[in-house]
Design a protein around this motif. Structure first.
Motif, mmCIF file in Angstrom:
data_model
loop_
_atom_site.group_PDB
_atom_site.id
_atom_site.type_symbol
_atom_site.label_atom_id
_atom_site.label_comp_id
_atom_site.label_asym_id
_atom_site.label_seq_id
_atom_site.Cartn_x
_atom_site.Cartn_y
_atom_site.Cartn_z
ATOM 1 N N SER A 1 0.756 -1.230 -0.039
ATOM 2 C CA SER A 1 0.158 -0.014 0.039
ATOM 3 C C SER A 1 0.964 1.212 0.011
ATOM 4 O O SER A 1 1.113 1.889 1.050
ATOM 5 N N ALA A 2 1.298 1.751 -1.281
ATOM 6 C CA ALA A 2 2.033 2.823 -1.346
ATOM 7 C C ALA A 2 1.417 4.238 -0.974
ATOM 8 O O ALA A 2 1.935 5.001 -0.475
ATOM 9 N N ARG A 3 0.039 4.087 -1.038
ATOM 10 C CA ARG A 3 -0.716 5.180 -1.102
ATOM 11 C C ARG A 3 -0.655 5.784 0.396
ATOM 12 O O ARG A 3 -1.077 6.767 0.721
ATOM 13 N N GLN A 4 -0.342 4.828 1.462
ATOM 14 C CA GLN A 4 -0.530 5.325 2.892
ATOM 15 C C GLN A 4 0.526 5.888 3.366
ATOM 16 O O GLN A 4 0.725 6.655 4.464
ATOM 17 N N TYR A 5 1.688 5.963 2.450
ATOM 18 C CA TYR A 5 2.757 6.755 2.850
ATOM 19 C C TYR A 5 2.907 8.212 2.874
ATOM 20 O O TYR A 5 2.294 8.697 1.779
ATOM 21 N N ASN A 6 3.329 8.990 3.741
ATOM 22 C CA ASN A 6 3.081 10.408 3.913
ATOM 23 C C ASN A 6 4.316 11.214 3.303
ATOM 24 O O ASN A 6 4.220 12.008 2.619
ATOM 25 N N TYR A 7 5.364 10.560 3.288
ATOM 26 C CA TYR A 7 6.796 11.125 2.894
ATOM 27 C C TYR A 7 7.602 10.104 2.052
ATOM 28 O O TYR A 7 7.689 9.007 2.362
ATOM 29 N N TRP A 8 8.192 10.819 1.154
ATOM 30 C CA TRP A 8 8.947 10.109 0.089
ATOM 31 C C TRP A 8 10.476 10.845 0.044
ATOM 32 O O TRP A 8 10.388 12.199 0.052
ATOM 33 N N GLY A 9 11.334 10.180 -0.532
ATOM 34 C CA GLY A 9 12.702 10.846 -0.564
ATOM 35 C C GLY A 9 12.588 11.159 -2.109
ATOM 36 O O GLY A 9 11.716 10.902 -2.755
ATOM 37 N N GLN A 10 13.635 11.660 -2.422
ATOM 38 C CA GLN A 10 13.724 12.179 -4.034
ATOM 39 C C GLN A 10 14.248 11.130 -4.864
ATOM 40 O O GLN A 10 14.194 11.152 -6.260
ATOM 41 N N GLY A 11 14.503 10.132 -4.444
ATOM 42 C CA GLY A 11 14.871 8.649 -5.384
ATOM 43 C C GLY A 11 16.347 8.793 -5.671
ATOM 44 O O GLY A 11 16.977 9.569 -5.787
ATOM 45 N N THR A 12 16.618 7.711 -5.815
ATOM 46 C CA THR A 12 18.079 7.161 -6.212
ATOM 47 C C THR A 12 17.855 6.300 -7.319
ATOM 48 O O THR A 12 17.524 5.159 -7.118
ATOM 49 N N GLN A 13 18.781 6.229 -8.402
ATOM 50 C CA GLN A 13 18.922 5.742 -9.515
ATOM 51 C C GLN A 13 19.773 4.466 -9.395
ATOM 52 O O GLN A 13 20.974 4.459 -8.988
ATOM 53 N N VAL A 14 19.139 3.286 -9.853
ATOM 54 C CA VAL A 14 20.177 2.117 -10.006
ATOM 55 C C VAL A 14 20.020 1.748 -11.498
ATOM 56 O O VAL A 14 18.705 1.476 -11.838
ATOM 57 N N THR A 15 21.072 1.507 -12.082
ATOM 58 C CA THR A 15 21.024 1.180 -13.631
ATOM 59 C C THR A 15 21.954 -0.162 -13.663
ATOM 60 O O THR A 15 22.846 -0.437 -12.966
ATOM 61 N N ASP A 16 21.669 -0.808 -14.719
ATOM 62 C CA ASP A 16 22.213 -2.136 -14.891
ATOM 63 C C ASP A 16 23.221 -1.673 -16.214
ATOM 64 O O ASP A 16 22.964 -1.117 -17.327
ATOM 65 N N SER A 17 24.531 -1.956 -16.004
ATOM 66 C CA SER A 17 25.622 -1.749 -16.846
ATOM 67 C C SER A 17 26.112 -2.784 -17.530
ATOM 68 O O SER A 17 27.113 -2.811 -18.221
ATOM 69 N N SER A 18 25.284 -4.018 -17.625
ATOM 70 C CA SER A 18 25.765 -5.235 -18.311
ATOM 71 C C SER A 18 25.898 -5.100 -19.605
ATOM 72 O O SER A 18 25.104 -4.342 -20.473
#
Length: 125
Positions: free
Chosen positions: A108-125
């Motif tokens: 239930s993502a909707r119940q979260y009140n606070y979120w960070g700005q995000g951090t990117q994970v990428t595949d370099s394969s």
């Protein structure tokens, strides 16, 4: 006001590991869930791993179970996500989130009140 700051993302080859960190500040005491969510282009934000401070449980998405480990000291100030044996499909923007009732924290993502700005994970394969 609660602020969440993620760090630790990057580019990694398949089979590699990363550890994401989330630092929380502000009044987090009313937050009973803390979790990691992933978003990829064109898809909804999905729960990857989440901890319930009410139930003292941690839950994982089926796709990451056994490879990812969420850790927190339950002070609601720090949370980590250790990601091992990464796969190309693990790529995306990872968000740290806090809030909620302590129930259904992963789904239930909707119940979260606070979120960070995000951090990117990428595949370099």
């Amino acid at each position: 006001h609660v602020q969440l700051v993620e760090s630790g993302g990057g580019s990694v080859q398949a089979g590699g590991s990363l550890r994401l960190s989330c630092a929380a500040s502000g009044y987090t005491y009313s937050s009973y869930c803390m979790g990691w969510f992933r978003q990829t282009p064109g898809a909804e934000r999905e729960g990857v791993a989440a901890a319930s401070f009410r139930l003292r449980t941690t839950n994982y998405a089926a796709t990451v179970k056994g490879r990812f480990t969420l850790s927190t000291d339950y002070t609601k100030t720090t949370m980590y996500l250790l990601m091992n044996n990464l796969k190309p499909e693990d790529a995306g923007i990872y968000y740290c989130a806090a809030g909620g009732s302590g129930f259904n924290c992963l789904t239930s993502a909707r119940q979260y009140n606070y979120w960070g700005q995000g951090t990117q994970v990428t595949d370099s394969s």
